[in-house]
Design an enzyme around this catalytic site. Structure first.
Site, PDB file in Angstrom:
ATOM      1  N   GLN A 267     -22.915 -49.557  19.389  1.00  0.00           N
ATOM      2  CA  GLN A 267     -22.048 -49.367  20.778  1.00  0.00           C
ATOM      3  C   GLN A 267     -21.975 -48.127  21.039  1.00  0.00           C
ATOM      4  O   GLN A 267     -21.003 -47.356  20.591  1.00  0.00           O
ATOM      5  CB  GLN A 267     -20.774 -50.513  20.826  1.00  0.00           C
ATOM      6  CG  GLN A 267     -20.535 -50.818  22.133  1.00  0.00           C
ATOM      7  CD  GLN A 267     -19.162 -51.446  22.178  1.00  0.00           C
ATOM      8  OE1 GLN A 267     -18.177 -50.853  21.729  1.00  0.00           O
ATOM      9  NE2 GLN A 267     -19.077 -52.671  22.823  1.00  0.00           N
TER      10      GLN A 267
ATOM     11  N   TYR B 140     -13.665 -48.602  29.955  1.00  0.00           N
ATOM     12  CA  TYR B 140     -13.738 -47.127  29.641  1.00  0.00           C
ATOM     13  C   TYR B 140     -14.714 -46.564  30.677  1.00  0.00           C
ATOM     14  O   TYR B 140     -14.975 -47.238  31.834  1.00  0.00           O
ATOM     15  CB  TYR B 140     -14.837 -47.343  28.295  1.00  0.00           C
ATOM     16  CG  TYR B 140     -13.593 -47.788  27.286  1.00  0.00           C
ATOM     17  CD1 TYR B 140     -12.407 -47.136  26.928  1.00  0.00           C
ATOM     18  CD2 TYR B 140     -13.844 -49.142  26.519  1.00  0.00           C
ATOM     19  CE1 TYR B 140     -11.520 -47.558  26.057  1.00  0.00           C
ATOM     20  CE2 TYR B 140     -12.609 -49.553  25.512  1.00  0.00           C
ATOM     21  CZ  TYR B 140     -11.556 -48.701  25.457  1.00  0.00           C
ATOM     22  OH  TYR B 140     -10.836 -49.302  24.450  1.00  0.00           O
TER      23      TYR B 140
ATOM     24  N   ARG C 168     -22.930 -54.284  27.962  1.00  0.00           N
ATOM     25  CA  ARG C 168     -21.505 -55.130  27.780  1.00  0.00           C
ATOM     26  C   ARG C 168     -20.994 -55.104  29.062  1.00  0.00           C
ATOM     27  O   ARG C 168     -20.485 -53.684  29.837  1.00  0.00           O
ATOM     28  CB  ARG C 168     -20.913 -54.706  26.567  1.00  0.00           C
ATOM     29  CG  ARG C 168     -19.734 -55.784  26.313  1.00  0.00           C
ATOM     30  CD  ARG C 168     -18.926 -55.508  25.256  1.00  0.00           C
ATOM     31  NE  ARG C 168     -18.123 -56.629  24.638  1.00  0.00           N
ATOM     32  CZ  ARG C 168     -17.082 -56.698  24.043  1.00  0.00           C
ATOM     33  NH1 ARG C 168     -16.476 -55.433  23.710  1.00  0.00           N
ATOM     34  NH2 ARG C 168     -16.628 -57.958  23.687  1.00  0.00           N
TER      35      ARG C 168
ATOM     36  N   GLY D 231     -15.091 -62.068  17.378  1.00  0.00           N
ATOM     37  CA  GLY D 231     -14.344 -60.806  16.975  1.00  0.00           C
ATOM     38  C   GLY D 231     -13.435 -61.127  15.985  1.00  0.00           C
ATOM     39  O   GLY D 231     -13.789 -61.051  14.649  1.00  0.00           O
TER      40      GLY D 231
END
Length: 365
Positions: free
Chosen positions: A98, A179, A226, A313
């Site tokens: 990622q 982000y 994502r 997760g």
């Protein structure tokens, strides 16, 4: 065998099942952002997931936003990641890196020469930055000049090349969770007046340029993206996430990527406001659903056609053999939040498998 546990063709890769290990930051890298030996053990233990997606890996020193995160921009980091990918491949698994740039979710103390973090616009996020000196208020970031943005795009391209050298099977471009790329996508954080801001089409330009650059290193069938349309984490918001991310998904559909990985809803809310089945329809390709799925909900999503793959997760933290436990209806161990971030092997590589515990079979939750 339920389809959740059946093999699945992801582009040209045959995954062992439809269960994905979601990216989870654990802050256990060695100095200089080099993946540690503990990390190879941790990922190897969980390598029977159909697909493992690595924790967020900053694409440059500028992209760092947390202590102890593993980078993906130096030769030393590539060598560390190689041990991780080898461990996953030894279990017969596949692993994507990622690629992340934290943007404004950083702090001068984490930057080279204590420079200001960068962002699409000089908008200070509410909240606290995680630093080596403890929690400190976020700062007002420096707005990237138009001429600088191609340099940031090139950071992703170079990181993609490092990921290939490290033995990854592909890369996931992190355009979620507040982000840098997400900061460009959402109009709450992007107030630019150039070709990277304004309309949804302009706000998408940065991501499209990154995909184009990364696709010079990887075939598009080995690139995922994502999204998190509603997630408010890192002080994010958007005026119309359903319309804007529906458009983004539709535009990405033209690129024939490996997948779209979506955090559905908000990590702190239970009822999504976006129609994610419609988002999946507009993307058209392989869709990975994420956010609070258990076995029953995952099986239902596959059966109903609302997702192709399901990302788990937190269950993977305390259950290195999660796939086996779900398949055999074995009880799931609980994780210790105190060991989520940073530290040693405790709460990271020392959770036993079901076979080591000799657990009885029970009904699925």
């Amino acid at each position: 065998m339920h389809e959740l546990f059946a093999p699945f063709m992801l582009s040209d890769m045959l995954l062992g099942n439809r269960i994905v290990m979601a990216p989870m930051t654990r802050n256990r890298a060695a100095p200089e952002g080099v993946p540690s030996p503990l990390m190879s053990i941790h990922y190897g233990q969980r390598g029977d997931a159909g697909l493992v997606i690595s924790e967020s890996a900053p694409v440059s020193a500028q992209g760092v936003g947390y202590p102890g995160t593993p980078g993906i921009y130096t030769e030393e980091q590539a060598q560390g990641w190689r041990k991780v990918t080898d461990a996953v491949h030894a279990k017969g698994g596949h692993i994507f890196a990622q690629l992340q740039h934290c943007g404004r979710i950083s702090h001068p103390s984490l930057q080279v020469d204590e420079e200001m973090p960068v962002a699409p616009s000089a908008i200070k996020p509410e909240g606290l930055a995680v630093t080596y000196g403890g929690m400190q208020p976020f700062v007002t970031p420096r707005e990237l000049a138009t001429a600088e943005i191609p340099q940031v795009v090139d950071q992703f391209k170079r990181a993609a090349a490092v990921a290939k050298a490290a033995g990854f099977d592909g890369v996931e471009i992190h355009a979620a969770n507040g982000y840098l790329i997400d900061q460009f996508l959402r109009n709450g954080s992007n107030q630019r007046g150039d070709r990277y801001g304004g309309s949804p089409a302009k706000r998408l330009t940065f991501l499209l340029e990154i995909v184009a650059a990364v696709s010079e290193i990887w075939p598009k069938g080995r690139i995922g993206v994502r999204f998190s349309p509603e997630n408010r984490f890192n002080d994010m918001h958007d005026s119309d996430p359903a319309a804007h991310f529906g458009y983004y998904a539709q535009e990405l559909s033209k690129l024939h990527l490996a997948y779209l990985h979506v955090l559905e809803g908000d990590m702190s809310a239970t009822v999504p406001a976006v129609d994610y089945r419609e988002l999946r329809r507009r993307f058209g390709g392989t869709y990975i659903a994420n956010n609070g799925y258990d076995k029953a909900r995952a099986m239902a999503a596959i059966e109903q056609g609302s997702a192709d793959l399901i990302a788990f997760g937190k269950p993977f933290i305390a259950n290195p053999d999660l796939v086996t436990r779900l398949r055999r209806d074995l009880p799931l161990a609980s994780s210790d939040p105190a060991t989520f971030y940073g530290g040693d092997e405790r709460g990271y590589t020392d959770y036993p498998s079901a076979s080591e515990q000799s657990l009885p079979t029970m009904a699925a939750a």
